[in-house]
Design an enzyme around this catalytic site. Structure first.
Site, PDB file in Angstrom:
ATOM      1  N   CYS A 114      -2.413   4.196   4.038  1.00 16.81           N
ATOM      2  CA  CYS A 114      -1.745   3.581   2.985  1.00 16.81           C
ATOM      3  C   CYS A 114      -2.526   3.894   1.535  1.00 16.81           C
ATOM      4  O   CYS A 114      -1.705   3.204   0.786  1.00 16.81           O
ATOM      5  CB  CYS A 114      -1.581   2.361   3.326  1.00 16.81           C
ATOM      6  SG  CYS A 114      -1.089   2.158   5.278  1.00 16.81           S
ATOM      7  N   HIS A 255       0.130  -2.813  -1.487  1.00 13.40           N
ATOM      8  CA  HIS A 255       0.511  -2.506  -0.168  1.00 13.40           C
ATOM      9  C   HIS A 255       1.213  -2.943   1.142  1.00 13.40           C
ATOM     10  O   HIS A 255       0.917  -3.767   0.976  1.00 13.40           O
ATOM     11  CB  HIS A 255      -0.633  -2.057   0.297  1.00 13.40           C
ATOM     12  CG  HIS A 255       0.199  -1.265   2.396  1.00 13.40           C
ATOM     13  ND1 HIS A 255       0.773  -0.359   2.029  1.00 13.40           N
ATOM     14  CD2 HIS A 255      -0.820  -1.909   3.004  1.00 13.40           C
ATOM     15  CE1 HIS A 255       1.240   0.362   3.542  1.00 13.40           C
ATOM     16  NE2 HIS A 255       0.473  -0.291   3.896  1.00 13.40           N
ATOM     17  N   ASN A 285       6.961  -0.524   5.699  1.00 14.96           N
ATOM     18  CA  ASN A 285       5.778  -0.253   5.568  1.00 14.96           C
ATOM     19  C   ASN A 285       5.535   1.007   5.403  1.00 14.96           C
ATOM     20  O   ASN A 285       6.144   2.255   6.401  1.00 14.96           O
ATOM     21  CB  ASN A 285       4.312  -0.408   6.830  1.00 14.96           C
ATOM     22  CG  ASN A 285       3.398   0.470   6.422  1.00 14.96           C
ATOM     23  OD1 ASN A 285       3.105   0.891   5.574  1.00 14.96           O
ATOM     24  ND2 ASN A 285       2.307  -0.424   6.753  1.00 14.96           N
TER      25      ASN A 285
END
Length: 328
Positions: A114, A255, A285
């Site tokens: 990520c 994030h 996500n």
């Protein structure tokens, strides 16, 4: 004298079917209430069988180039952060380079989970500062729907597909642009979030496929506190270097992994609600793509304006974490 690198254009690509929490209720033992309370996610997108990472990355890159008024043929370096490339090789960055009509540049992928976009941003900044490159296209892209175990309700409700991009180039005025960046990793934590099979440690076999070892495996209860603590370190390190407080920031984009993680970090950094950009409810996500997608939306919605001080912070598999402070 070093050049200051700036973000000249942004773009995003989210394609495929919109999967709602109600859709997931029909696939796995879960509920809209359970998913919303634990993650803040309402919708995520799953690409179809014909769409791969390079397709999303190319569209996001094209949008960033258009915003900047730069031709794809003029890009010197393509950096793609992804853990779901089209192939083990060639690099997805090289496929994007070809798709955008470029023959003169170079391209490579890096897999920092990520944190992939911010690692790419940090790498690209160095090439511009030293004068090695004029234009660098940094992209974060994932097709996580293709590596999910749809029977694992702890992970399949969280992730989605998408791509985001930023074209980096010399600062137009020498003052705006990337002020500082931070990257760090700790490989001792790698087992908490991984895709076990498919590499040289555990090559593909009937057993690995049968046992869902080519899918995301995450120990979420251990990842959550680490994500907050590491992103706090990433952001505060830059704030301390630059002499900033949370109130000095105009926009904070973290994030988009979990709404509770974002809120916990916001509280620790003491950043007001109206300065935190959140879109996890719309996309889930998207790993390496989450920050550049959010950044592109904030730019196009006028939330990020010229002169704003923007903080980006991420955390991902590896474990990796990173941040960037930008004067827009």
């Amino acid at each position: 004298m070093e050049n200051r690198a700036a973000i000249l254009g942004t773009g995003k690509s989210v394609q495929g079917r919109a999967i709602t929490n109600q859709d997931l209720e029909k696939m796995v033992d879960t509920s809209d209430e359970w998913i919303t309370a634990r993650s803040g996610i309402k919708i995520r997108y799953f690409t179809d069988d014909q769409t791969a990472a390079s397709d999303l990355a190319t569209e996001a890159g094209r949008q960033a180039l258009e915003m900047a008024g730069v031709d794809g043929a003029d890009v010197d370096l393509f950096i793609v952060g992804t853990v779901t490339p089209d192939f083990a090789y060639p690099a997805t960055a090289c496929l994007v380079q070809h798709n955008l009509g470029n023959k003169k540049g170079a391209g490579f992928d890096q897999e920092t989970g990520c944190s992939g976009f911010l690692y790419g941003l940090t790498i690209g900044e160095q090439f511009i500062k030293t004068g090695k490159c004029r234009y660098v296209l940094a992209i974060g892209v994932e097709c996580l729907s293709k590596v999910m175990n749809m029977q694992d309700r702890g992970t399949c409700v969280l992730f989605g597909d998408g791509a985001g991009a930023a074209l980096l180039g010399p600062s137009p005025d020498g003052k705006s642009g990337i002020l500082d960046t931070f990257i760090k990793s700790d490989g001792s934590l790698g087992d908490l979030l991984k895709q076990p099979a498919g590499g040289s440690r555990m090559p593909a076999s009937i057993e690995t496929v049968t046992n869902n070892l080519h899918t995301i495996h995450m120990k979420g209860n251990k990842v959550f506190p680490l994500a907050v603590r590491c992103m706090e370190e990433a952001a505060t390190t830059l704030m301390n270097r630059l002499g900033l407080t949370g109130e000095d920031l105009d926009v904070l984009i973290t994030h988009q992994a979990n709404l509770r993680i974002i809120q916990s970090l916001q509280k620790r950094l003491q950043v007001p609600d109206d300065k935190v950009f959140v879109n996890i409810d719309k996309y889930g996500n998207t790993s390496a793509a989450s920050i550049p997608i959010a950044m592109d939306e904030a730019v196009r919605q006028g939330i990020i304006k010229k002169g704003n001080l923007v903080m980006l912070a991420s955390f991902g598999a590896g474990f990796t974490w990173a941040s960037a402070a930008i004067r827009w």
